[in-house]
Scaffold this active site. Structure first.
Site, short mmCIF file in Angstrom:
data_model
loop_
_atom_site.label_atom_id
_atom_site.label_comp_id
_atom_site.label_asym_id
_atom_site.label_seq_id
_atom_site.Cartn_x
_atom_site.Cartn_y
_atom_site.Cartn_z
N GLY A 43 0.84 -1.19 0.00
CA GLY A 43 0.00 0.00 0.00
C GLY A 43 0.87 1.24 0.00
N CYS A 88 6.27 -0.13 7.25
CA CYS A 88 5.85 0.98 6.39
C CYS A 88 7.04 1.40 5.53
CB CYS A 88 5.41 2.15 7.26
SG CYS A 88 4.93 3.62 6.35
N LEU A 89 6.79 1.63 4.24
CA LEU A 89 7.88 2.05 3.35
C LEU A 89 8.50 3.37 3.82
CD1 LEU A 89 6.38 1.18 -0.15
CD2 LEU A 89 8.07 -0.12 1.15
N HIS A 130 -4.06 1.49 7.88
CA HIS A 130 -2.70 2.05 7.84
C HIS A 130 -2.63 3.21 6.83
CE1 HIS A 130 1.84 1.40 7.86
NE2 HIS A 130 1.66 2.15 6.79
N HIS A 134 -2.16 7.46 7.20
CA HIS A 134 -1.20 8.32 6.51
C HIS A 134 -1.85 9.63 6.05
CE1 HIS A 134 2.61 6.27 6.12
NE2 HIS A 134 2.05 5.15 5.68
CO CO Z 1 2.88 3.25 5.53
#
Ligand code: CO
Length: 163
Positions: A43, A88-89, A130, A134
């Site tokens: 995502g 998370c990226l 999630h 953001h």
């Molecule tokens: Co994230």
């Protein structure tokens, strides 16, 4: 396009709704999917790519037919709770257990401006929560129990010092 990482302040903004779905937006969505695949995520919220509007892309399988585009997503119902590991990226190298609603219902527009309703009680439910976080400037590390937060404090410090 690149992924903004913690502690970049742009990740902390609560951002505005999309008011127009046009070619420029579709192009951004395509690039967001490509970036997400390249980085190995499931995502990606627009704010992670430096865009201040309420949009997220999701694909749990990497199969193009499973691409989900969520414009102005809202959670309309939630049930139960479950704890699971998350990463998370934008917080590279860090994973920790996060308590989330088990089942959620989410309403959004797709890239054609049509209303979609998603209901899930597994991975998709977690990813939706999630990504919507953001869009409100919230990162998963904000949702940790104090003891869990303590465990990753050192890794966060290192990310802060990389700036
Ligand atoms: Co994230």
């Amino acid at each position: 396009m690149k992924i903004l990482t913690y502690p970049n302040r742009k990740l902390r903004k609560k951002i505005k709704k999309v008011d127009k779905i046009d070619r420029a937006l579709k192009k951004i969505v395509r690039r967001m999917f490509d970036l997400m695949y390249k980085e190995g995520g499931v995502g990606l919220a627009a704010s992670q790519a430096g865009y201040q509007f309420r949009l997220a892309v999701i694909n749990l399988t990497k199969n193009p037919k499973d691409e989900l585009v969520l414009i102005n997503p809202v959670i309309t119902d939630r049930n139960g709770q479950v704890i699971n590991d998350e990463g998370c990226l934008s917080v590279p190298g860090v994973t920790a257990p996060v308590k989330r609603s088990k089942q959620i219902t989410c309403q959004a527009l797709d890239l054609n401006g049509r209303e979609i309703v998603l209901r899930d009680d597994e991975l998709l439910a977690r990813v939706l929560q999630h990504e919507i976080d953001h869009l409100n400037g919230v990162l998963f590390i904000d949702r940790l129990e104090p003891a869990e937060r303590q465990k990753i404090e050192q890794e966060l410090k290192e990310l802060e010092n990389q700036k």
